[in-house]
Design a protein around this motif. Structure first.
Motif, PDB file in Angstrom:
ATOM      1  N   GLY A  88      24.868 108.324  66.838  1.00 45.60           N
ATOM      2  CA  GLY A  88      23.786 108.698  65.936  1.00 45.60           C
ATOM      3  C   GLY A  88      23.122 107.458  65.365  1.00 45.60           C
ATOM      4  O   GLY A  88      22.773 106.530  66.091  1.00 45.60           O
ATOM      5  N   ARG A  89      22.971 107.443  64.041  1.00 44.76           N
ATOM      6  CA  ARG A  89      22.336 106.288  63.400  1.00 44.76           C
ATOM      7  C   ARG A  89      23.322 105.164  63.109  1.00 44.76           C
ATOM      8  O   ARG A  89      22.923 104.091  62.669  1.00 44.76           O
ATOM      9  N   HIS A  90      24.591 105.411  63.337  1.00 49.05           N
ATOM     10  CA  HIS A  90      25.616 104.453  62.936  1.00 49.05           C
ATOM     11  C   HIS A  90      26.155 103.674  64.141  1.00 49.05           C
ATOM     12  O   HIS A  90      26.148 104.152  65.270  1.00 49.05           O
ATOM     13  N   ARG A  91      26.610 102.483  63.833  1.00 48.86           N
ATOM     14  CA  ARG A  91      27.294 101.642  64.822  1.00 48.86           C
ATOM     15  C   ARG A  91      28.714 101.401  64.315  1.00 48.86           C
ATOM     16  O   ARG A  91      28.916 101.015  63.167  1.00 48.86           O
ATOM     17  N   TYR A  92      29.661 101.639  65.193  1.00 48.37           N
ATOM     18  CA  TYR A  92      31.067 101.544  64.817  1.00 48.37           C
ATOM     19  C   TYR A  92      31.714 100.370  65.556  1.00 48.37           C
ATOM     20  O   TYR A  92      31.579 100.250  66.782  1.00 48.37           O
ATOM     21  N   TYR A  93      32.421  99.546  64.789  1.00 42.86           N
ATOM     22  CA  TYR A  93      33.045  98.343  65.322  1.00 42.86           C
ATOM     23  C   TYR A  93      34.554  98.541  65.424  1.00 42.86           C
ATOM     24  O   TYR A  93      35.179  99.133  64.541  1.00 42.86           O
ATOM     25  N   GLY A  94      35.127  98.028  66.501  1.00 46.94           N
ATOM     26  CA  GLY A  94      36.568  98.096  66.688  1.00 46.94           C
ATOM     27  C   GLY A  94      37.073  96.862  67.411  1.00 46.94           C
ATOM     28  O   GLY A  94      36.281  96.096  68.001  1.00 46.94           O
ATOM     29  N   LEU A  95      38.380  96.648  67.381  1.00 45.08           N
ATOM     30  CA  LEU A  95      38.956  95.525  68.128  1.00 45.08           C
ATOM     31  C   LEU A  95      38.702  95.718  69.618  1.00 45.08           C
ATOM     32  O   LEU A  95      38.675  96.842  70.115  1.00 45.08           O
ATOM     33  N   ALA A  96      38.535  94.605  70.320  1.00 42.50           N
ATOM     34  CA  ALA A  96      38.203  94.674  71.740  1.00 42.50           C
ATOM     35  C   ALA A  96      39.352  95.185  72.597  1.00 42.50           C
ATOM     36  O   ALA A  96      39.145  95.509  73.765  1.00 42.50           O
ATOM     37  N   GLY A  97      40.554  95.277  72.040  1.00 39.22           N
ATOM     38  CA  GLY A  97      41.666  95.811  72.812  1.00 39.22           C
ATOM     39  C   GLY A  97      42.997  95.426  72.218  1.00 39.22           C
ATOM     40  O   GLY A  97      43.071  94.673  71.237  1.00 39.22           O
ATOM     41  N   PRO A  98      44.076  95.934  72.803  1.00 37.88           N
ATOM     42  CA  PRO A  98      45.415  95.659  72.268  1.00 37.88           C
ATOM     43  C   PRO A  98      45.803  94.191  72.319  1.00 37.88           C
ATOM     44  O   PRO A  98      46.612  93.735  71.519  1.00 37.88           O
ATOM     45  N   GLN A  99      45.220  93.425  73.241  1.00 36.93           N
ATOM     46  CA  GLN A  99      45.540  91.998  73.313  1.00 36.93           C
ATOM     47  C   GLN A  99      45.061  91.274  72.059  1.00 36.93           C
ATOM     48  O   GLN A  99      45.739  90.376  71.543  1.00 36.93           O
ATOM     49  N   VAL A 100      43.898  91.690  71.538  1.00 37.43           N
ATOM     50  CA  VAL A 100      43.392  91.097  70.302  1.00 37.43           C
ATOM     51  C   VAL A 100      44.308  91.479  69.134  1.00 37.43           C
ATOM     52  O   VAL A 100      44.633  90.642  68.279  1.00 37.43           O
TER      53      VAL A 100
END
Length: 226
Positions: free
Chosen positions: A67-79
């Motif tokens: 929608g109007r939002h952008r959600y940020y997360g870790l790039a993966g379990p290695q990070v």
């Protein structure tokens, strides 16, 4: 310039206090908006957006639009594993950023590390798997032992079919509070999913803490520690 990975670049990304706080907030495995991460980092939205852009460019974060939002997360379990290891070094290398609070004993006992269980229970679980040859060490790597597939199938965890994932079944993750390894990889994630699905434990709101009920602790120990 020497050949090999650019450690200094990654270290500089993690080393900024605001970015470090943002990354730590994402260790729950949840995705957060820029506004939420600005609060975690203690900075304004414009500054947070600049930090997030650098973390994405550096390969530490991903972003998804909904929608109007952008959600940020870790790039993966290695990070996540890298951050957990850095926390372990920081815990033993100097003073903490703040006075320990009432949540610290609970964090040390059981918590989420991105998508798997960490803390004292998780370290004890991995030790037990290795002692009983459910998992085995081959050099520096962990893998399924001769009893492994049958043991996990008996509690409803299929370790045979990875599907499209290239993630290893088992992997060490250095536990920051115990400073020994707990179990990550697809199996570590599947065990945490099982614990939560069976309601043996719950995740505390706005925290990495995992709290077992008395009955849930017994069930967990029977399934994974006995």
């Amino acid at each position: 310039m020497k050949d090999g990975p650019d450690i200094a670049r990654v270290a500089s990304l993690v080393g900024d206090p605001a970015r470090a706080n943002m990354l730590t907030a994402l260790m729950t495995g949840s995705a957060l908006t820029a506004s939420e991460l600005a609060l975690e980092g203690g900075v304004g939205l414009a500054t947070a957006s600049s930090h997030l852009a650098k973390l994405i460019e550096g390969g530490l974060l991903t972003v998804a639009a909904q929608g109007r939002h952008r959600y940020y997360g870790l790039a993966g379990p290695q990070v996540a594993s890298m951050l957990e290891a850095i926390m372990g070094v920081a815990a033993g290398a100097g003073p903490k950023r703040a006075r320990p609070g009432p949540r610290e004993p609970a964090m040390r006992e059981a918590r989420v590390c991105y998508d798997h269980l960490a803390g004292e229970h998780a370290v004890k679980m991995l030790d037990g798997f290795l002692a009983r040859d459910i998992l085995v060490r081959d050099g520096g790597a962990i893998g399924l032992g001769p009893k492994g597939a049958a043991h996990f199938a008996a509690v409803g965890i299929d370790v045979g079919d990875p599907g499209p994932s290239r993630r290893p079944v088992c992997r060490d993750c250095l536990d920051w509070s115990v400073r020994r390894s707990h179990l990550a990889g697809r199996l570590g994630a599947a065990i945490l999913d099982k614990i939560l699905a069976e309601k043996w434990a719950r995740r505390e709101k706005d925290s990495r803490v995992v709290t077992f009920s008395p009955k849930g602790r017994v069930a967990f120990e029977k399934a994974f520690l006995a």
